[in-house]
Design a protein around this motif. Structure first.
Motif, PDB file in Angstrom:
ATOM      1  N   SER A 184       0.852  -1.184   0.000  1.00 60.79           N
ATOM      2  CA  SER A 184       0.000   0.000   0.000  1.00 60.79           C
ATOM      3  C   SER A 184       0.881   1.225   0.000  1.00 60.79           C
ATOM      4  CB  SER A 184      -0.942  -0.024   1.211  1.00 60.79           C
ATOM      5  OG  SER A 184      -0.191  -0.079   2.401  1.00 60.79           O
ATOM      6  N   PHE A 209      -8.039  -4.272  -7.652  1.00 62.65           N
ATOM      7  CA  PHE A 209      -7.348  -3.232  -6.886  1.00 62.65           C
ATOM      8  C   PHE A 209      -5.841  -3.478  -6.771  1.00 62.65           C
ATOM      9  CE2 PHE A 209     -11.764  -3.083  -5.491  1.00 62.65           C
ATOM     10  CZ  PHE A 209     -12.039  -1.729  -5.609  1.00 62.65           C
ATOM     11  N   GLN A 242      -1.997  -3.172  -7.988  1.00 64.73           N
ATOM     12  CA  GLN A 242      -1.247  -2.172  -8.746  1.00 64.73           C
ATOM     13  C   GLN A 242      -0.922  -2.694 -10.141  1.00 64.73           C
ATOM     14  OE1 GLN A 242       2.172  -0.794  -6.630  1.00 64.73           O
ATOM     15  NE2 GLN A 242       1.022  -0.051  -4.890  1.00 64.73           N
ATOM     16  N   LEU A 279      -7.274   2.655  -9.347  1.00 66.39           N
ATOM     17  CA  LEU A 279      -8.105   2.010  -8.332  1.00 66.39           C
ATOM     18  C   LEU A 279      -7.295   1.624  -7.107  1.00 66.39           C
ATOM     19  CD1 LEU A 279     -10.492  -0.255 -10.447  1.00 66.39           C
ATOM     20  CD2 LEU A 279     -11.065   1.801  -9.146  1.00 66.39           C
ATOM     21  N   SER A 280      -6.037   1.182  -7.325  1.00 71.60           N
ATOM     22  CA  SER A 280      -5.182   0.824  -6.179  1.00 71.60           C
ATOM     23  C   SER A 280      -4.960   2.030  -5.278  1.00 71.60           C
ATOM     24  CB  SER A 280      -3.846   0.271  -6.682  1.00 71.60           C
ATOM     25  OG  SER A 280      -2.964   0.057  -5.613  1.00 71.60           O
ATOM     26  N   SER A 288      -6.809   4.777  -5.184  1.00 71.44           N
ATOM     27  CA  SER A 288      -8.088   5.226  -4.642  1.00 71.44           C
ATOM     28  C   SER A 288      -8.471   4.420  -3.407  1.00 71.44           C
ATOM     29  CB  SER A 288      -9.191   5.102  -5.705  1.00 71.44           C
ATOM     30  OG  SER A 288      -8.930   5.966  -6.785  1.00 71.44           O
ATOM     31  N   ARG A 289      -8.282   3.113  -3.479  1.00 71.32           N
ATOM     32  CA  ARG A 289      -8.629   2.299  -2.312  1.00 71.32           C
ATOM     33  C   ARG A 289      -7.736   2.646  -1.120  1.00 71.32           C
ATOM     34  NH1 ARG A 289      -8.017  -4.188  -2.173  1.00 71.32           N
ATOM     35  NH2 ARG A 289      -5.838  -3.552  -2.327  1.00 71.32           N
ATOM     36  N   ASP A 346     -13.656   2.264   2.935  1.00 74.46           N
ATOM     37  CA  ASP A 346     -13.300   1.213   1.989  1.00 74.46           C
ATOM     38  C   ASP A 346     -14.046   1.436   0.673  1.00 74.46           C
ATOM     39  OD1 ASP A 346     -12.000  -0.979   1.027  1.00 74.46           O
ATOM     40  OD2 ASP A 346     -12.925  -2.431   2.377  1.00 74.46           O
TER      41      ASP A 346
END
Length: 544
Positions: free
Chosen positions: A380, A483, A485, A500-501, A503-504, A513
């Motif tokens: 992350s 989600f 990368q 999306l990765s 954003s989450r 979430d």
């Protein structure tokens, strides 16, 4: 040394038993023959001699020779010599003295001292018998049996010495061979441990085509590629380094190595292109014996699936990012050129510079996404957010309005009628980044003439943002990786696979979430959940 002594004692026991039992049998046969043919004569001395010899025979069967001193073995052959002398005292038993050969040979096997003792006793006893009997005749006829017996004893002694020398030599050679075998086994175990410790498979093929050596890494490869390294089980699909050129069975590495071909780091893909498969980097080397003759070959196989997959992902990422950067950069340069051409028209130049500035901002956003993804920690990103109470409805309305012009190019409508009043404890800039990404995806992955609906709601504890599209939908398999990368469900749509990765991670940094509901052909709905109320005060750094 102890083993040698035990073996000698065991040998003494076997020699004693064989010699004595044979003498017993011969003497019993003589007694029976005499009893049948000469019943009138007195044979008491022969019977006494027979009893002594039989007693010696019984002793050889019951005495534990390995547990008593060696000198006790002399008793039986010496008693036999005396017993045969008693039997020879009967003058009508001429020739029975030849039986002295048995105990003399026995004593000869026990050493020089034992042999000389037995020979001396025989000569003395034989001489005494002749003297007492007062026999007449040629001295040669009397001395000949004694000489023959001594000669037999000398021959036995020499043979025994030769046997002992050969046995000592054999014991030394056995010790050398045992040591060599032990060292060879140690080297083999060491080689096995080394081969099992490496992370590449090793196959040793003999000149006859038999697989003679393999290691644990090869076993792992065989679990993912059944039949690999075996000549009796053909492998299904094999492809060249490009992953699409099929390799037929005669041209596969194992067959080529058996033909004497050499190759190095040759990449082979195993498995159909549309299914998960394994890539091996293979090297073949020929082996030769000490005299230079071919001795088979060795093949080294290393699993490079992860490496090649990462390289391909890198190439796709570079291509994708290059495309993503090229479009806004070209626009920036183009509008700057237009602004230069419109210096005499300030309004037009200002408009051109404004467009260039917006594309420049887009470039910064893309670069920021890449930098955020590259600073990953445990999968992350590190985010600094400054949460405060924000109007989520207003933020979503602004995002929808910003993307209406872009959606209009493909006749896609954006409906914001269900954007209801809602607030959240969040960083407005970060949440706008999330909503922009979701709406952008809804536009890019939609169908021409499709629709997008954005909604907001709140239950007082959590605030929800929904972005629904009428696009092609997402398969269950792609949803599991959505989600990740750099993952992209479709290669024909521009993007970096980071949106999306990121954003989450942003939403999770707020304590919320993102979830998705979708099916192929029915469109997709992304739901963002955010905390409606504050959980703390002031700026804070959160790590997703």
């Amino acid at each position: 040394m102890a083993a040698t002594e035990d073996r000698d004692a065991d040998l003494r026991g076997r020699v004693a038993m064989l010699n004595q039992l044979l003498l017993c049998v011969i003497l019993v046969v003589i007694v029976l023959a005499v009893a049948i043919t000469d019943r009138a004569a007195d044979h008491s001395l022969l019977l006494v001699a027979t009893v002594i010899v039989l007693a010696g025979g019984a002793a050889t069967l019951v005495v534990p020779w390995a547990r008593i001193a060696r000198a006790w073995v002399y008793v039986i052959p010496l008693a036999d010599i005396v017993a045969i002398g008693l039997a020879r005292s009967e003058q009508h038993l001429l020739g029975i003295e030849l039986l002295w050969a048995f105990p003399v040979m026995w004593m000869a096997t026990l050493g020089l001292t034992a042999f000389l003792t037995a020979a001396a006793l025989v000569l003395v006893e034989f001489g005494a018998i002749i003297a007492l009997a007062g026999a007449s005749g040629s001295a040669v006829s009397y001395l000949l049996p004694a000489a023959v017996i001594v000669a037999i004893g000398v021959t036995s002694y020499v043979s025994s010495r030769r046997y002992r020398a050969q046995r000592v030599l054999l014991d030394k050679q056995t010790a050398l061979l045992s040591g060599a075998l032990s060292r060879a086994q140690g080297h083999e175990e060491l080689m096995t441990d080394v081969l099992d410790a490496v992370d590449f498979g090793v196959i040793r093929i003999t000149a006859d085509g038999e697989v003679s050596v393999f290691n644990e890494a090869l076993g792992r490869i065989q679990r993912s590629i059944p039949g690999f390294g075996r000549l009796d089980r053909p492998i299904g699909d094999a492809y060249a380094a490009d992953g699409v050129t099929r390799i037929e069975e005669p041209d596969r590495p194992l067959r080529r190595a058996l033909r004497g071909e050499l190759f190095e780091n040759e990449v082979i893909w195993f498995g159909p292109p549309d299914q998960p498969r394994t890539a091996l980097s293979m090297t073949a080397r020929q082996l030769r014996s000490g005299d230079g003759a071919p001795a088979g070959c060795v093949i080294v196989a290393r699993d490079v699936t992860a490496e090649l997959t990462a390289l391909r992902a890198r190439d796709r990422l570079v291509s994708s990012i290059s495309h993503e950067l090229r479009t806004p950069l070209t626009s920036v340069l183009g509008y700057i050129d237009l602004a230069i051409d419109h210096l005499d028209r300030p309004d037009d130049a200002a408009r051109d510079l404004d467009v260039a500035a917006k594309n420049g901002e887009r470039l910064l956003e893309i670069i920021a996404d890449i930098l955020a993804a590259s600073s990953t920690s445990r999968g992350s990103i590190d985010l600094t957010i400054s949460p405060k109470q924000i109007d989520v409805a207003e933020l979503v309305q602004q995002a929808a309005e910003a993307w209406r012009a872009r959606a209009a190019y493909t006749s896609i409508s954006i409906d914001a009628t269900d954007v209801l009043p809602a607030s959240a404890w969040a960083d407005a800039a970060r949440i706008r980044q999330v909503v922009d990404n979701l709406v952008s995806n809804a536009v890019k992955y939609n169908v021409d003439g499709g629709s997008i609906a954005v909604r907001t709601s709140s239950d007082g504890t959590s605030t929800f943002i929904d972005v629904q599209d009428s696009g092609v939908g997402i398969s269950a398999e792609d949803q599991r990786r959505l989600f990740e990368q750099y993952f992209r469900a479709r290669r024909d749509v521009e993007g970096s696979g980071l949106g999306l990765s990121i954003s989450r991670d942003i939403v999770r940094a707020h304590g919320g979430d993102i979830t998705v509901r979708s099916a192929p052909g029915t469109g997709s709905t992304f739901t963002v959940r955010l905390p409606a109320q504050p959980r703390g005060q002031g700026d804070r750094e959160l790590h997703a």
